[in-house]
Design an enzyme around this catalytic site. Structure first.
Site, PDB file in Angstrom:
ATOM      1  N   GLU A 222       0.340  -1.213   5.707  1.00 55.68           N
ATOM      2  CA  GLU A 222       1.406  -0.649   6.573  1.00 55.68           C
ATOM      3  C   GLU A 222       1.192   0.826   6.835  1.00 55.68           C
ATOM      4  O   GLU A 222       1.435   1.322   7.937  1.00 55.68           O
ATOM      5  CB  GLU A 222       2.785  -0.876   5.910  1.00 55.68           C
ATOM      6  CG  GLU A 222       3.972  -0.504   6.803  1.00 55.68           C
ATOM      7  CD  GLU A 222       4.381   0.964   6.767  1.00 55.68           C
ATOM      8  OE1 GLU A 222       5.178   1.385   7.620  1.00 55.68           O
ATOM      9  OE2 GLU A 222       3.900   1.716   5.893  1.00 55.68           O
ATOM     10  N   GLU A 223       0.720   1.529   5.810  1.00 52.11           N
ATOM     11  CA  GLU A 223       0.583   2.987   5.934  1.00 52.11           C
ATOM     12  C   GLU A 223      -0.525   3.388   6.901  1.00 52.11           C
ATOM     13  O   GLU A 223      -0.669   4.553   7.233  1.00 52.11           O
ATOM     14  CB  GLU A 223       0.338   3.628   4.553  1.00 52.11           C
ATOM     15  CG  GLU A 223       1.474   3.422   3.553  1.00 52.11           C
ATOM     16  CD  GLU A 223       2.757   4.155   3.921  1.00 52.11           C
ATOM     17  OE1 GLU A 223       2.786   4.827   4.949  1.00 52.11           O
ATOM     18  OE2 GLU A 223       3.734   4.028   3.165  1.00 52.11           O
TER      19      GLU A 223
ATOM     20  N   ASP B 252       0.849  -1.201   0.000  1.00 48.72           N
ATOM     21  CA  ASP B 252       0.000   0.000   0.000  1.00 48.72           C
ATOM     22  C   ASP B 252       0.882   1.247   0.000  1.00 48.72           C
ATOM     23  O   ASP B 252       2.072   1.190   0.340  1.00 48.72           O
ATOM     24  CB  ASP B 252      -0.956   0.011   1.207  1.00 48.72           C
ATOM     25  CG  ASP B 252      -0.247   0.050   2.542  1.00 48.72           C
ATOM     26  OD1 ASP B 252       0.815  -0.582   2.672  1.00 48.72           O
ATOM     27  OD2 ASP B 252      -0.739   0.736   3.473  1.00 48.72           O
TER      28      ASP B 252
ATOM     29  N   GLU C 208      11.693  -2.570   5.528  1.00 47.47           N
ATOM     30  CA  GLU C 208      12.162  -1.294   4.977  1.00 47.47           C
ATOM     31  C   GLU C 208      12.913  -0.479   6.030  1.00 47.47           C
ATOM     32  O   GLU C 208      12.672  -0.624   7.235  1.00 47.47           O
ATOM     33  CB  GLU C 208      10.980  -0.471   4.461  1.00 47.47           C
ATOM     34  CG  GLU C 208      10.002  -0.076   5.551  1.00 47.47           C
ATOM     35  CD  GLU C 208       8.766   0.649   5.043  1.00 47.47           C
ATOM     36  OE1 GLU C 208       8.829   1.317   4.007  1.00 47.47           O
ATOM     37  OE2 GLU C 208       7.721   0.527   5.712  1.00 47.47           O
TER      38      GLU C 208
HETATM   39  C1  LIG Z   1      14.826  -3.237  -5.393  1.00 49.82           C
HETATM   40  C2  LIG Z   1      14.814  -2.510  -4.132  1.00 49.82           C
HETATM   41  C3  LIG Z   1      14.944  -1.047  -4.215  1.00 49.82           C
HETATM   42  C4  LIG Z   1      14.830  -0.502  -2.855  1.00 49.82           C
HETATM   43  C5  LIG Z   1      14.369   0.893  -2.849  1.00 49.82           C
HETATM   44  C6  LIG Z   1      13.875   1.244  -1.506  1.00 49.82           C
HETATM   45  C7  LIG Z   1      13.902   2.691  -1.292  1.00 49.82           C
HETATM   46  C8  LIG Z   1      13.417   3.006   0.072  1.00 49.82           C
HETATM   47  C9  LIG Z   1      14.005   4.205   0.567  1.00 49.82           C
HETATM   48  C10 LIG Z   1      13.662   4.763   1.669  1.00 49.82           C
HETATM   49  C11 LIG Z   1      12.612   4.225   2.487  1.00 49.82           C
HETATM   50  C12 LIG Z   1      12.424   5.041   3.664  1.00 49.82           C
HETATM   51  C13 LIG Z   1      11.614   4.246   4.602  1.00 49.82           C
HETATM   52  C14 LIG Z   1      10.510   5.089   5.111  1.00 49.82           C
HETATM   53  C15 LIG Z   1       9.664   4.301   5.980  1.00 49.82           C
HETATM   54  C16 LIG Z   1       8.517   5.153   6.428  1.00 49.82           C
HETATM   55  C17 LIG Z   1       7.695   4.407   7.385  1.00 49.82           C
HETATM   56  C18 LIG Z   1       6.536   5.209   7.910  1.00 49.82           C
HETATM   57  O1  LIG Z   1       6.225   6.288   7.500  1.00 49.82           O
HETATM   58  N1  LIG Z   1       5.853   4.635   8.855  1.00 49.82           N
HETATM   59  C19 LIG Z   1       4.690   5.193   9.477  1.00 49.82           C
HETATM   60  C20 LIG Z   1       3.979   3.996  10.029  1.00 49.82           C
HETATM   61  C21 LIG Z   1       2.670   4.293  10.638  1.00 49.82           C
HETATM   62  C22 LIG Z   1       2.591   4.274  11.981  1.00 49.82           C
HETATM   63  C23 LIG Z   1       1.385   4.490  12.565  1.00 49.82           C
HETATM   64  C24 LIG Z   1       0.270   4.742  11.798  1.00 49.82           C
HETATM   65  C25 LIG Z   1       0.384   4.760  10.436  1.00 49.82           C
HETATM   66  C26 LIG Z   1       1.593   4.523   9.849  1.00 49.82           C
HETATM   67  C27 LIG Z   1       5.087   6.127  10.610  1.00 49.82           C
HETATM   68  O2  LIG Z   1       6.118   5.931  11.265  1.00 49.82           O
HETATM   69  O3  LIG Z   1       4.333   7.084  10.838  1.00 49.82           O
HETATM   70 ZN    ZN Z   2       6.949   2.115   3.854  1.00 51.03          ZN
HETATM   71 ZN    ZN Z   3       5.286   5.036   3.944  1.00 54.45          ZN
END
Ligand SMILES: CCCCCCCC/C=C\CCCCCCCC(=O)N[C@@H](Cc1ccccc1)C(=O)O
Ligand code: ZN
Ligand code: ZN
Length: 510
Positions: free
Chosen positions: A200-201, A136, A228
């Site tokens: 996940e989002e 997602d 990730e």
């Molecule tokens: C062939 C492979 C290629 C790979 C490319 C990958 C590139 C990825 C680069 C960077 C990724 C950054 C990771 C960012 C993660 C963000 C996670 C996030 O925003 N989490 C939310 C989760 C959440 C928590 C509670 C409620 C809703 C969502 C957060 O922390 O807010």
């Molecule tokens: Zn993500």
């Molecule tokens: Zn995200």
């Protein structure tokens, strides 16, 4: 009693002071030069690079573009594009026929739209590992984008689209690596799982969490899990000489706190001395002005900087190698930027505020939401106590609607199979130093802590500060080369994980 000092005693004191200073400087320098050499080369070779034909190369770019065209958007905890999630199911089945038809793969749908693959290895004595990603994405509208966010179009060697970094490139990268491995006749020795969550989002409740339940009912334990993370950071950490790979060994905790103030409603022509909006605003302002304590060095972030000390320019290299002495300066310097501040303390973000319905009506209620991200050295209980003390107003009703402690710290010692296998694969492919780090955002991996103590977060791509701004932002994109390198990473990691021993390494030049 008065203390008098003659000329002679001043001379002795000065001598003692200079000698002590010399000892401190000598100790600092010694610590710098005795630091373990970070340029690690591995004994023996990792899995060789995949050799791709031109048509295979085109196939992998097309696979990503096709995935980006399906708008698998999570709008809110109660609203997802389920039509797109259905389409995504069919899409991956047609894009990766070998994965879906292999006799070595057991595939199942979990929670309606999440995918779980169990790839059977030949040696059942080895614990399986797991690669986790999510399909997602957060919403995107075309305004401000150079190319439409769900078009999967390409410009100047970059593939644009919502999800091209977060996280469809990893979904497609993992499946594509396995498709190529099967094509070359690969049979794994160590079993592994691939989990692709669909929410996940919006916290992973129906995706990752259901995958965990499914595995728990089968008593599955994992050798390690990879999700990730921030990846190879280029020019992101101030003062470093070259790109650095950070493996997330823990995640900050989180609290979503609702603040409510009730007061008698009425006509705006006769306002009370303090309104619900005023009381709430004052509380919010106190929270923003009184940041929670700077805890730099009390969690694994100290290890990150100590292990990377040699990678910083002078004099930061000496300071990082001697945090026991320079902690007060470094911690204050780090707190100057939002990204550094996120590392040193529990952060306070005012994210939602509501109150009032009409210009001439005093509202009965004002509400706000504050999002805290917890430093690894704090707990939910401690933070809530501190927050109450800062607000210090009983008229402000606090209710935590979501709260979890920082995640356990996964092992990153020389003996740990998962961490060292990841480190070896990263070193082989990117030729950069690797260090453990705190992940300042949350990922689906946090739901898996009962299945393994070795939970890691790393995305195999080089990211600049500008690239990081594209995640959840405008013009999210990945270069062709970056995507192909990511596939190489999974191709090698899967094969390196077949080993039954922790990679042996020696310290030398890369
Ligand atoms: C062939 C492979 C290629 C790979 C490319 C990958 C590139 C990825 C680069 C960077 C990724 C950054 C990771 C960012 C993660 C963000 C996670 C996030 O925003 N989490 C939310 C989760 C959440 C928590 C509670 C409620 C809703 C969502 C957060 O922390 O807010
Ligand atoms: Zn993500
Ligand atoms: Zn995200």
């Amino acid at each position: 009693m008065a203390i008098s000092m003659g000329k002679g005693s001043v001379g002795v004191l000065t001598g003692v002071f200079i000698a002590s200073l010399a000892v401190v400087v000598a100790v600092l320098l010694l610590r710098t030069y005795n630091l373990p050499e970070l340029k690690v080369a591995w004994k023996g070779k990792g899995a060789p690079r995949i050799e791709l034909e031109e048509d295979e190369r085109e196939q992998l770019y097309e696979a990503l573009k096709g995935a980006l065209r399906i708008p698998t958007v999570s709008f809110s905890p109660s609203e997802q594009n389920t039509t797109a999630l259905e389409e995504f199911k069919e899409y991956i089945k047609s894009a990766f026929p070998r994965v879906f038809n292999s006799s070595l793969v057991e595939y199942e749908l979990v929670g309606g739209y999440s995918h779980l693959f169990n790839v059977q290895g030949s040696d059942n004595s080895l614990l399986p590992y797991m690669l986790l990603a999510h399909l997602d994405v957060v919403p995107a509208t075309p305004e401000g984008w150079d190319l439409p966010p769900f078009s999967g179009e390409e410009k100047d060697g970059y593939i644009y689209g919502r999800g091209s970094l977060d996280d469809k490139s990893r979904v497609i990268g993992i499946l594509q690596a396995l498709e190529f491995l099967f094509k070359k006749g690969y049979k794994p020795r160590r079993s592994f799982y691939i989990g692709l969550g669909h929410d996940e989002e919006i916290s992973g409740r129906h995706g990752a969490k259901e995958i965990v339940k499914t595995l728990e009912t089968r008593n599955v334990k994992l050798e390690y899990l990879l999700d990730e993370g921030f990846g190879v950071l280029d020019g992101v950490i101030y003062g470093t000489k070259r790109p650095i790979a950070l493996i997330g060994v823990t995640e900050k905790g989180a609290i979503t706190l609702n603040l409510t103030v009730n007061s008698p409603p009425g006509h705006s022509s006769m306002p009370p001395r303090e309104s619900s909006i005023g009381i709430l605003s004052a509380a919010l302002s106190r929270l923003e002005q009184n940041r929670l304590p700077n805890l730099f060095g009390t969690g694994p972030e100290g290890s990150t900087f100590e292990q990377l000390a040699n990678e910083f320019y002078w004099p930061l290299n000496i300071m990082m190698a001697n945090l026991w002495f320079f902690n007060p300066i470094i911690s204050r310097l780090m707190a100057l930027t939002p990204s550094g501040n996120a590392i040193v303390r529990t952060t306070t973000a005012l994210t939602i505020v509501n109150g009032g319905i009409k210009a001439n009506v005093i509202p009965a209620t004002a509400t706000a939401t504050v999002n805290f991200r917890l430093h690894p050295a704090q707990t939910v209980e401690e933070v809530l106590n501190m927050v109450s003390e800062i607000i210090m107003d009983e008229r402000v009703i606090l209710s935590a609607i979501k709260a979890f402690d920082p995640l356990p710290i996964s092992p990153y010692d020389e003996e740990n199979f998962g961490y060292q296998t990841l480190k070896r694969t990263i070193t082989d492919l990117f030729s950069v130093p690797v260090a453990p780090a705190v992940c300042t955002v949350n990922t689906d991996s946090r739901h898996f802590v009962n299945l393994t103590e070795s939970v890691y977060r790393f995305s195999p791509v080089v990211m600049t500060a500008e690239d990081l701004g594209r995640v959840h932002g405008l013009n999210e994109r990945i270069s062709r080369e970056g995507f192909e390198t990511g596939i190489q990473f999974y191709w090698q990691l899967i094969q390196n994980s077949d080993s039954d021993t922790v990679p042996v390494h020696r310290h030398s030049e890369l």
